[in-house]
Every structure is written in structure tokens, then in C-alpha cells.
Design a protein around this motif. Structure first.
Motif, PDB file in Angstrom:
ATOM      1  N   THR A 208      25.320 -11.005   3.745  1.00 34.51           N
ATOM      2  CA  THR A 208      25.923 -12.025   2.878  1.00 34.51           C
ATOM      3  C   THR A 208      27.291 -12.466   3.385  1.00 34.51           C
ATOM      4  O   THR A 208      28.000 -13.199   2.701  1.00 34.51           O
ATOM      5  N   ILE A 209      27.657 -12.006   4.581  1.00 33.14           N
ATOM      6  CA  ILE A 209      28.843 -12.528   5.250  1.00 33.14           C
ATOM      7  C   ILE A 209      28.368 -13.498   6.321  1.00 33.14           C
ATOM      8  O   ILE A 209      27.685 -13.111   7.267  1.00 33.14           O
ATOM      9  N   LYS A 210      28.683 -14.777   6.145  1.00 35.95           N
ATOM     10  CA  LYS A 210      28.185 -15.833   7.030  1.00 35.95           C
ATOM     11  C   LYS A 210      29.355 -16.495   7.756  1.00 35.95           C
ATOM     12  O   LYS A 210      30.223 -17.095   7.117  1.00 35.95           O
ATOM     13  N   TYR A 211      29.388 -16.319   9.067  1.00 33.26           N
ATOM     14  CA  TYR A 211      30.382 -17.003   9.903  1.00 33.26           C
ATOM     15  C   TYR A 211      31.801 -16.732   9.407  1.00 33.26           C
ATOM     16  O   TYR A 211      32.658 -17.619   9.408  1.00 33.26           O
ATOM     17  N   GLY A 212      32.041 -15.497   8.983  1.00 31.76           N
ATOM     18  CA  GLY A 212      33.359 -15.116   8.522  1.00 31.76           C
ATOM     19  C   GLY A 212      33.623 -15.354   7.050  1.00 31.76           C
ATOM     20  O   GLY A 212      34.710 -15.041   6.557  1.00 31.76           O
ATOM     21  N   SER A 213      32.647 -15.901   6.309  1.00 33.43           N
ATOM     22  CA  SER A 213      32.822 -16.178   4.884  1.00 33.43           C
ATOM     23  C   SER A 213      32.030 -15.183   4.035  1.00 33.43           C
ATOM     24  O   SER A 213      30.863 -14.896   4.322  1.00 33.43           O
ATOM     25  N   ARG A 214      32.694 -14.673   2.989  1.00 38.44           N
ATOM     26  CA  ARG A 214      32.003 -13.828   2.016  1.00 38.44           C
ATOM     27  C   ARG A 214      31.252 -14.746   1.056  1.00 38.44           C
ATOM     28  O   ARG A 214      31.839 -15.357   0.174  1.00 38.44           O
ATOM     29  N   THR A 215      29.945 -14.842   1.213  1.00 38.26           N
ATOM     30  CA  THR A 215      29.161 -15.769   0.400  1.00 38.26           C
ATOM     31  C   THR A 215      28.699 -15.154  -0.916  1.00 38.26           C
ATOM     32  O   THR A 215      28.060 -15.824  -1.717  1.00 38.26           O
ATOM     33  N   PHE A 216      29.009 -13.890  -1.137  1.00 36.95           N
ATOM     34  CA  PHE A 216      28.588 -13.219  -2.366  1.00 36.95           C
ATOM     35  C   PHE A 216      29.728 -13.181  -3.364  1.00 36.95           C
ATOM     36  O   PHE A 216      30.901 -13.175  -2.999  1.00 36.95           O
ATOM     37  N   TYR A 217      29.372 -13.169  -4.643  1.00 36.98           N
ATOM     38  CA  TYR A 217      30.342 -13.002  -5.718  1.00 36.98           C
ATOM     39  C   TYR A 217      30.063 -11.752  -6.553  1.00 36.98           C
ATOM     40  O   TYR A 217      30.984 -11.148  -7.091  1.00 36.98           O
ATOM     41  N   ASP A 218      28.804 -11.387  -6.686  1.00 39.49           N
ATOM     42  CA  ASP A 218      28.416 -10.270  -7.538  1.00 39.49           C
ATOM     43  C   ASP A 218      27.765  -9.163  -6.722  1.00 39.49           C
ATOM     44  O   ASP A 218      27.192  -9.420  -5.645  1.00 39.49           O
ATOM     45  N   ALA A 219      27.827  -7.943  -7.243  1.00 39.80           N
ATOM     46  CA  ALA A 219      27.158  -6.826  -6.590  1.00 39.80           C
ATOM     47  C   ALA A 219      25.671  -7.088  -6.426  1.00 39.80           C
ATOM     48  O   ALA A 219      25.060  -6.715  -5.418  1.00 39.80           O
ATOM     49  N   ALA A 220      25.086  -7.750  -7.414  1.00 40.31           N
ATOM     50  CA  ALA A 220      23.646  -8.032  -7.365  1.00 40.31           C
ATOM     51  C   ALA A 220      23.271  -8.969  -6.225  1.00 40.31           C
ATOM     52  O   ALA A 220      22.100  -9.038  -5.837  1.00 40.31           O
ATOM     53  N   ASP A 221      24.247  -9.704  -5.679  1.00 40.86           N
ATOM     54  CA  ASP A 221      23.965 -10.556  -4.523  1.00 40.86           C
ATOM     55  C   ASP A 221      23.725  -9.727  -3.270  1.00 40.86           C
ATOM     56  O   ASP A 221      23.102 -10.213  -2.316  1.00 40.86           O
ATOM     57  N   ASN A 222      24.239  -8.505  -3.263  1.00 41.13           N
ATOM     58  CA  ASN A 222      24.133  -7.646  -2.084  1.00 41.13           C
ATOM     59  C   ASN A 222      23.072  -6.565  -2.196  1.00 41.13           C
ATOM     60  O   ASN A 222      22.460  -6.187  -1.205  1.00 41.13           O
ATOM     61  N   THR A 223      22.884  -6.022  -3.396  1.00 36.45           N
ATOM     62  CA  THR A 223      22.062  -4.829  -3.546  1.00 36.45           C
ATOM     63  C   THR A 223      21.303  -4.858  -4.861  1.00 36.45           C
ATOM     64  O   THR A 223      21.894  -5.107  -5.919  1.00 36.45           O
ATOM     65  N   GLU A 224      20.012  -4.593  -4.821  1.00 39.01           N
ATOM     66  CA  GLU A 224      19.175  -4.683  -6.016  1.00 39.01           C
ATOM     67  C   GLU A 224      19.521  -3.624  -7.056  1.00 39.01           C
ATOM     68  O   GLU A 224      19.404  -3.881  -8.255  1.00 39.01           O
ATOM     69  N   ASN A 225      19.926  -2.439  -6.616  1.00 45.37           N
ATOM     70  CA  ASN A 225      20.223  -1.387  -7.592  1.00 45.37           C
ATOM     71  C   ASN A 225      21.720  -1.178  -7.789  1.00 45.37           C
ATOM     72  O   ASN A 225      22.136  -0.256  -8.489  1.00 45.37           O
ATOM     73  N   GLY A 226      22.548  -2.018  -7.158  1.00 49.70           N
ATOM     74  CA  GLY A 226      23.980  -2.015  -7.436  1.00 49.70           C
ATOM     75  C   GLY A 226      24.838  -1.132  -6.567  1.00 49.70           C
ATOM     76  O   GLY A 226      26.060  -1.126  -6.727  1.00 49.70           O
ATOM     77  N   VAL A 227      24.230  -0.372  -5.644  1.00 53.50           N
ATOM     78  CA  VAL A 227      25.034   0.577  -4.869  1.00 53.50           C
ATOM     79  C   VAL A 227      24.779   0.428  -3.369  1.00 53.50           C
ATOM     80  O   VAL A 227      23.802  -0.181  -2.929  1.00 53.50           O
ATOM     81  N   LEU A 228      25.716   1.031  -2.614  1.00 47.94           N
ATOM     82  CA  LEU A 228      25.658   0.986  -1.159  1.00 47.94           C
ATOM     83  C   LEU A 228      25.846   2.396  -0.609  1.00 47.94           C
ATOM     84  O   LEU A 228      26.397   3.270  -1.273  1.00 47.94           O
ATOM     85  N   GLY A 229      25.411   2.608   0.635  1.00 53.53           N
ATOM     86  CA  GLY A 229      25.633   3.891   1.289  1.00 53.53           C
ATOM     87  C   GLY A 229      24.462   4.847   1.152  1.00 53.53           C
ATOM     88  O   GLY A 229      23.419   4.519   0.585  1.00 53.53           O
ATOM     89  N   ASP A 230      24.658   6.061   1.674  1.00 56.75           N
ATOM     90  CA  ASP A 230      23.643   7.109   1.614  1.00 56.75           C
ATOM     91  C   ASP A 230      24.095   8.185   0.635  1.00 56.75           C
ATOM     92  O   ASP A 230      24.854   9.092   0.980  1.00 56.75           O
ATOM     93  N   GLN A 231      23.600   8.098  -0.569  1.00 62.34           N
ATOM     94  CA  GLN A 231      24.022   9.008  -1.637  1.00 62.34           C
ATOM     95  C   GLN A 231      23.544  10.441  -1.401  1.00 62.34           C
ATOM     96  O   GLN A 231      24.127  11.378  -1.957  1.00 62.34           O
ATOM     97  N   THR A 232      22.503  10.621  -0.596  1.00 58.58           N
ATOM     98  CA  THR A 232      21.997  11.971  -0.347  1.00 58.58           C
ATOM     99  C   THR A 232      22.932  12.775   0.545  1.00 58.58           C
ATOM    100  O   THR A 232      22.746  13.981   0.708  1.00 58.58           O
ATOM    101  N   ASP A 233      23.952  12.122   1.107  1.00 58.21           N
ATOM    102  CA  ASP A 233      24.921  12.807   1.966  1.00 58.21           C
ATOM    103  C   ASP A 233      26.044  13.447   1.156  1.00 58.21           C
ATOM    104  O   ASP A 233      26.945  14.074   1.714  1.00 58.21           O
ATOM    105  N   ALA A 234      26.012  13.290  -0.161  1.00 57.59           N
ATOM    106  CA  ALA A 234      27.078  13.804  -1.020  1.00 57.59           C
ATOM    107  C   ALA A 234      26.831  15.253  -1.414  1.00 57.59           C
ATOM    108  O   ALA A 234      25.690  15.668  -1.623  1.00 57.59           O
ATOM    109  N   THR A 235      27.918  16.014  -1.528  1.00 60.65           N
ATOM    110  CA  THR A 235      27.859  17.371  -2.068  1.00 60.65           C
ATOM    111  C   THR A 235      29.109  17.620  -2.900  1.00 60.65           C
ATOM    112  O   THR A 235      30.157  16.993  -2.677  1.00 60.65           O
TER     113      THR A 235
END
Length: 256
Positions: A193-220
Motif C-alpha cells: 500500500t506504499i506506491k511510489y513513495g506515497s502512503r496510500t492507506f488510511y486505516d489498518a484494514a487497508d493493510n491487513t484483514e485481521n488488523g495486525v502485522l508481524g509474526d506473533q508466534t515469535d513472542a514469549t
């Protein structure tokens, strides 16, 4: 020292000797299928209360709802609009000056609050009434966060997951960690959602269907405990540095 646990005569002793307060702020917003909506404000309060305990400085009640409209598509997310948030925090902070506080650390755990807390700090400093600065826990230990996690998020990722595993393990839905990872995206770049240097997203839902990023299984919880200890140490050092500054040196420089 937590202000709400004290009596007014006891607080008089504090205000006669000290002029610094910690104000924890977070949000009440979605953090995926595995973390509670309270994630940010629980983290902020834990840091502020711990730093206050170690240093003896004053901690105020937590501001639990922040600037979170970018998470509004997800059930239960709460937010206040940015102008009202800034006005509320400014009024809240000016209240402290009435009792003799002239320097404040906003112990923040929500990225959406940062620019607004900086603006409030500028207003108060321009009035030469109080010096307030924003502190973000993960920004105080960036090398450690990068060392601990191959893909740290940011939002609802393993660093926040590990922190809640350490602070409030009963609130983590461990059976949803893999689902959080598989239903989200590794990072914003992967969302394309970053196009030619522009952030084209406004909401978390524009980037991720469940709202989160990263690998949560790496947490302890152990990683969370290490981050908590090192970031708390940074916050305590910040408290001592700020308390040692001459107030006039914190105010705006004169016109050239």
C-alpha cells in the motif's frame, strides 16, 4: 507514587519537594484475534507505575482512549477525534501545574497519539507554563526489539504480544497466535500500500484483514520481561535527567 492512592496531605509533601509527573496514555483498540483491546493502555500504565515506584516520582491515572479512528472497522475499537484528544490532554496537564508540576513525561504506548502529544507539549512550552515530552517504550530500546524479533510488527506484533504475555498472560489468546500471523501481513511493505513513495492507506484494514502485522508466534513472556526491564530503566533515567534540568533551560530560546 500513584496519585490516586494518596491523601491530599500526603501529596502536599510531594508537591513541596518535587515538580515532575508521569502521565500514562494508550488506547482501547483492536489488537488482532490474540490480544485484548486494552493492550496499549495496559503497557503504558505498567511502565509508568513501575518507573514511579522505582524513582519516587508521581504517576497519574491512565488516559485509556486515544486517537484510534484508523482501527474503527474492527469491533469495539474506541477513539476520540484528534482535536478533542489534544484539548483534553492539555487541560489534564494544566491541572498538574496548579499543584506545582512543571515537567511531565507522557508515557505513551500508542503510535496514533505521538504527534498529538508533541503538539500539546509545544503549546504548553510556548506558554512557558510547563515542559512535557512524549516517551514511547519501544523507541527507547530499538536495538533490543530488532534483536529479539525477526519481524516485530508493528501493530499487534510479537513485541506487543510478548509484553502482554509478561504483564497479563491470562489476557493473551495463545491458541490464536498462529491465526494472527497467518491472517495478517508481515509488515506494511508486504501489504503493497506504499506506491511510489506515497502512503496510500488510511486505516489498518487497508493493510491487513485481521488488523495486525508481524509474526506473533515469535513472542514469549521471557522476551517481554527483558524488554520491560530495559525500557523501564530508560524511563527511569529520563525521569532523573528531566528532574535535574533547570526550568528556564527547558523553555523556548529567545528570538535572535
Amino acid at each position: 507514587m500513584y496519585i490516586a492512592d494518596e491523601t491530599w496531605p500526603e501529596l502536599g509533601d510531594y508537591f513541596s519537594d518535587e515538580s515532575l509527573a508521569l502521565v500514562p496514555l494508550g488506547s482501547t483498540e483492536q489488537h488482532g484475534p490474540h490480544l485484548p483491546l486494552a493492550t496499549d493502555h495496559l503497557i503504558a500504565e505498567a511502565f509508568a507505575r513501575e518507573a514511579a515506584e522505582r524513582t519516587g516520582y508521581l504517576c497519574t491515572p491512565t488516559i485509556n482512549v486515544g486517537v484510534s479512528p484508523h482501527h474503527r472497522q474492527f469491533n469495539g475499537t474506541m477513539w476520540v477525534d484528534a482535536p478533542q484528544f489534544r484539548d483534553y490532554v492539555e487541560s489534564f496537564t494544566r491541572n498538574l501545574t496548579y499543584h506545582g508540576i512543571d515537567r511531565v513525561i507522557y508515557v505513551n504506548a500508542h503510535g496514533g497519539n505521538i504527534e498529538h502529544l508533541r503538539e500539546v507539549g509545544r503549546r504548553l512550552r510556548d506558554d512557558e507554563e510547563l515542559y512535557a515530552i512524549e516517551w514511547m517504550w519501544n523507541d527507547s530500546i530499538p536495538e533490543l526489539v530488532d534483536d529479539l524479533f525477526a519481524q516485530n510488527g508493528p501493530h499487534g506484533g510479537p513485541k506487543e504480544t510478548a509484553m502482554i504475555q509478561h504483564l497479563h498472560p491470562h489476557l493473551v489468546r495463545d491458541d490464536q497466535l498462529a491465526a494472527a500471523r497467518d491472517g495478517g501481513v508481515p509488515d506494511v511493505e508486504a501489504a503493497e500500500t506504499i506506491k511510489y513513495g506515497s502512503r496510500t492507506f488510511y486505516d489498518a484494514a487497508d493493510n491487513t484483514e485481521n488488523g495486525v502485522l508481524g509474526d506473533q508466534t515469535d513472542a514469549t513472556a521471557e522476551k517481554g520481561a527483558r524488554m520491560f526491564e530495559e525500557a523501564t530503566d530508560q524511563l527511569c533515567q529520563l525521569c532523573e535527567w528531566l528532574a535535574d534540568q533547570r526550568f528556564e533551560n527547558l523553555m523556548p530560546k529567545p528570538h535572535v
